[in-house]
Design an enzyme around this catalytic site. Structure first.
Site, PDB file in Angstrom:
ATOM      1  N   CYS A   8       0.863  -1.187   0.000  1.00 37.47           N
ATOM      2  CA  CYS A   8       0.000   0.000   0.000  1.00 37.47           C
ATOM      3  C   CYS A   8       0.900   1.238   0.000  1.00 37.47           C
ATOM      4  O   CYS A   8       2.101   1.114  -0.216  1.00 37.47           O
ATOM      5  CB  CYS A   8      -0.971  -0.018   1.185  1.00 37.47           C
ATOM      6  SG  CYS A   8      -0.180   0.022   2.805  1.00 37.47           S
ATOM      7  N   ARG A  14      -3.197  -0.619   5.515  1.00 40.95           N
ATOM      8  CA  ARG A  14      -3.836  -1.660   4.696  1.00 40.95           C
ATOM      9  C   ARG A  14      -2.944  -2.874   4.447  1.00 40.95           C
ATOM     10  O   ARG A  14      -3.388  -4.023   4.622  1.00 40.95           O
ATOM     11  CB  ARG A  14      -4.294  -1.075   3.347  1.00 40.95           C
ATOM     12  CG  ARG A  14      -5.397  -0.056   3.467  1.00 40.95           C
ATOM     13  CD  ARG A  14      -5.548   0.763   2.194  1.00 40.95           C
ATOM     14  NE  ARG A  14      -4.390   1.622   1.961  1.00 40.95           N
ATOM     15  CZ  ARG A  14      -4.179   2.345   0.881  1.00 40.95           C
ATOM     16  NH1 ARG A  14      -5.055   2.309  -0.104  1.00 40.95           N
ATOM     17  NH2 ARG A  14      -3.112   3.108   0.768  1.00 40.95           N
ATOM     18  N   ASP A 137      -9.804   2.708   1.918  1.00 40.30           N
ATOM     19  CA  ASP A 137      -8.624   3.332   2.518  1.00 40.30           C
ATOM     20  C   ASP A 137      -9.025   4.049   3.811  1.00 40.30           C
ATOM     21  O   ASP A 137      -9.773   5.017   3.777  1.00 40.30           O
ATOM     22  CB  ASP A 137      -8.017   4.325   1.515  1.00 40.30           C
ATOM     23  CG  ASP A 137      -6.711   4.915   2.001  1.00 40.30           C
ATOM     24  OD1 ASP A 137      -6.367   4.735   3.183  1.00 40.30           O
ATOM     25  OD2 ASP A 137      -6.028   5.566   1.179  1.00 40.30           O
TER      26      ASP A 137
HETATM   27  P1  4NP Z   1      -1.600   2.812   4.220  1.00 40.30           P
HETATM   28  O1  4NP Z   1      -2.184   4.184   4.821  1.00 40.30           O
HETATM   29  O2  4NP Z   1      -1.097   3.169   2.832  1.00 40.30           O
HETATM   30  O3  4NP Z   1      -2.794   1.915   4.180  1.00 40.30           O
HETATM   31  O4  4NP Z   1      -0.522   2.369   5.159  1.00 40.30           O
HETATM   32  C1  4NP Z   1      -1.532   5.393   4.677  1.00 40.30           C
HETATM   33  C2  4NP Z   1      -0.413   5.676   5.438  1.00 40.30           C
HETATM   34  C3  4NP Z   1       0.235   6.882   5.290  1.00 40.30           C
HETATM   35  C4  4NP Z   1      -0.241   7.812   4.382  1.00 40.30           C
HETATM   36  C5  4NP Z   1      -1.360   7.529   3.605  1.00 40.30           C
HETATM   37  C6  4NP Z   1      -1.999   6.308   3.753  1.00 40.30           C
HETATM   38  N1  4NP Z   1       0.404   9.063   4.253  1.00 40.30           N
HETATM   39  O5  4NP Z   1      -0.066   9.906   3.476  1.00 40.30           O
HETATM   40  O6  4NP Z   1       1.461   9.259   4.888  1.00 40.30           O
END
Ligand code: 4NP
Length: 163
Positions: A8, A14, A137
Site C-alpha cells: 500500500c 492496509r 482506505d
Molecule cells: P496505508 O495508509 O497506505 O494503508 O498504510 C496510509 C499511510 C500513510 C499515508 C497515507 C496512507 N500518508 O499519506 O502518509
C-alpha cells in the site's frame, strides 16, 4: 514455496492488515511452511514506523497475531524475490509497476481481483482491472472495519486461488 508481498502507500494500515490476516488464514489452514508473506510501502512516508493503531485495533478485535512490523518501501529486488505482489488500490499498482521497472512476469495484482469469485476469473486468465474496486482506505475516513471486510475478502480469495 509461495511468496506473497502486500503493498500500500504507507505500509502502516492496509498492507500490514493484509499481511497478518493472510498469515493467520494460512496458519489456520496448516499451510504455514508453504508460504512467505510480507508487506511493503510504495512511499517512504512512514518508513520505520509501526502499524497504525486502527489496524492494531482490528487485530485485537479479531484476535489476529502480529509481531515486529516496521514500515519499509518496496524495492526492485522485491519484484524478483516475490511471486505475487498485491497492491491495495490503483495508485499502488501504478507505483509498484514504476518501482519494479514494469511487470514483465505479470506478478502484480490488485487485492480485490481475488475477492468473491474473482479468483476463478483470474484462474481462467480473465483480467479487467478497471472493474476491480480499491480496498477501502482508512487513512482519511478512520474506518478500519471497511478495510478489514475488503482485505479479508481478498485474502480468502487469494488462498483459494493458490490452492
Ligand atoms: P496505508 O495508509 O497506505 O494503508 O498504510 C496510509 C499511510 C500513510 C499515508 C497515507 C496512507 N500518508 O499519506 O502518509
Amino acid at each position: 514455496m509461495k511468496k506473497i508481498l502486500f503493498i500500500c502507500l504507507g505500509n502502516i494500515c492496509r498492507s500490514p492488515m493484509a499481511e497478518f490476516i493472510m498469515k493467520d488464514l494460512v496458519k489456520k489452514a496448516g499451510l504455514e511452511q508453504e508460504f512467505v508473506i510480507d508487506s511493503r510501502a510504495t512511499s517512504t512516508e512512514e518508513t520505520g514506523n509501526p502499524i497504525h493503531r486502527g489496524t492494531m485495533g482490528i487485530f485485537k478485535k479479531y484476535q489476529i497475531p502480529c509481531t515486529g512490523h516496521r514500515a519499509q518501501q518496496m524495492s526492485r529486488q522485491d519484484y524478483d524475490t516475490y511471486d505475487y505482489l498485491i497492491g491495495m488500490d490503483q495508485s499502488n499498482i501504478r507505483n509498484m509497476t514504476r518501482i519494479a521497472g514494469g511487470d514483465p512476469e505479470k506478478k502484480i495484482y490488485k487485492m480485490l481481483e481475488f475477492a468473491g469469485d474473482g479468483w476463478k476469473e483470474l484462474k481462467a486468465g480473465k483480467r479487467n482491472l478497471d472493474k476491480v474496486p480499491d480496498v477501502a482506505d482508512p487513512w482519511y475516513t478512520g474506518n478500519f472495519d471497511d478495510t478489514w471486510r475488503d482485505v479479508t475478502a481478498g485474502c480468502e480469495g487469494l488462498l483459494k486461488f493458490l490452492d
